[in-house]
Scaffold this motif. Structure first.
Motif, short mmCIF file in Angstrom:
data_model
loop_
_atom_site.label_atom_id
_atom_site.label_comp_id
_atom_site.label_asym_id
_atom_site.label_seq_id
_atom_site.Cartn_x
_atom_site.Cartn_y
_atom_site.Cartn_z
N ARG A 1 0.68 -1.12 -0.07
CA ARG A 1 0.13 -0.05 0.05
C ARG A 1 0.85 1.36 -0.11
NH1 ARG A 1 -2.69 -3.54 -1.00
NH2 ARG A 1 -4.69 -4.22 -0.14
N ALA B 1 -4.41 4.62 5.72
CA ALA B 1 -3.94 3.24 4.55
C ALA B 1 -3.56 2.02 5.62
CB ALA B 1 -2.70 3.60 3.98
N ALA C 1 -5.44 -1.65 5.32
CA ALA C 1 -4.75 -2.96 5.38
C ALA C 1 -4.96 -3.83 6.30
CB ALA C 1 -3.04 -2.77 5.18
#
Length: 258
Positions: free
Chosen positions: A156, A179, A183
């Protein structure tokens, strides 16, 4: 170890912290962070030398820049021969990693490789999180090339590149937390915060996501110092040597036939 037995003193070790980017200020920043980290990592016996790539991108963010950086890394590796005990390529994506092992015959660690080995040794699935979206396919390919399947490594990235994050970390933390949280929701058990520009941010990100966050610089130092075994390259006499032109004198000498 029996009670009262003195702990054996570790042999002094000198590691070259090698920045494949051309940003000398970033090298200095990583060297300061690494020096502070050594006692915390149990590496008080380690001293650092530093080097910065003399040509190429100020901060690698593309395949082209990474390819150029590999050449710059090899020139510095050739110059370090006989001066250090191990080499740490302090640049995510590890430009020139396998070639540096071959050329030097020394243990050579790379930021991404070390991070993956450390993280996946403790967790079934991890997220590699870095700055710059161009890194996503590059790191996916890198992970596969090192033998880690996609189901174990989620890659990512946030939009700001690593050098942007290094300049304004406060503005990036919320993006990184978002982010990382996404994940983790996809099954990652830990996050590797990867890249020279993101070094030092892991302790600040971990409380925001409630999961282990590894700093790729810490992983790199542990690997280079042997806490995570790193295979050395072949003996110098096994390196297929051939005449070369247009290279630095040190690199040309390493490649010259006997």
């Amino acid at each position: 170890m029996p009670p009262g037995t003195a702990r054996p003193r570790l042999r002094r070790m000198r590691i070259l912290l090698l920045n494949g980017n051309t940003d000398a200020a970033m090298t200095a920043r990583m060297a300061a962070l690494a020096t502070d980290a050594l006692p915390r990592l149990g590496l008080g016996h380690v001293t650092l030398a530093t080097a910065t790539a003399r040509f190429g991108a100020r901060y690698i963010a593309s395949r082209t820049a990474a390819a150029i950086a590999a050449h710059a890394v090899l020139e510095l590796v050739a110059e370090a021969a006989g001066q250090v005990d191990a080499i740490a390529i302090a640049c995510f994506g590890d430009p020139g990693l396998d070639a540096a092992r071959e050329l030097s015959g020394l243990p050579v660690a790379g930021m991404a490789d070390a991070s993956l080995r450390l993280a996946l040794g403790a967790h079934r699935r991890v997220a590699l999180l870095t700055g710059g979206t161009a890194w996503v396919p590059m790191l996916q390919e890198f992970s596969l090339s090192r033998g880690w399947p996609a189901e174990r490594v989620l890659v990512r990235a946030v939009a700001p590149t690593g050098d942007m994050i290094a300049r304004e970390p406060e503005r990036a933390l919320s993006l990184l937390a978002e982010a990382a949280t996404a994940a983790l929701a996809e099954g990652a058990e830990a996050v590797v915060l990867g890249g020279a520009g993101l070094a030092g941010l892991a302790p600040r990100l971990a409380p925001l996501v409630g999961a282990p966050v590894l700093d790729s610089l810490d992983c790199l130092l542990s690997c280079a110092a042997g806490a995570i075994p790193t295979p050395p390259g072949p003996a110098p006499d096994l390196l297929g040597k051939t005449p070369a032109i247009g290279l630095s004198e040190a690199l040309k000498a390493r490649l010259a036939p006997a």
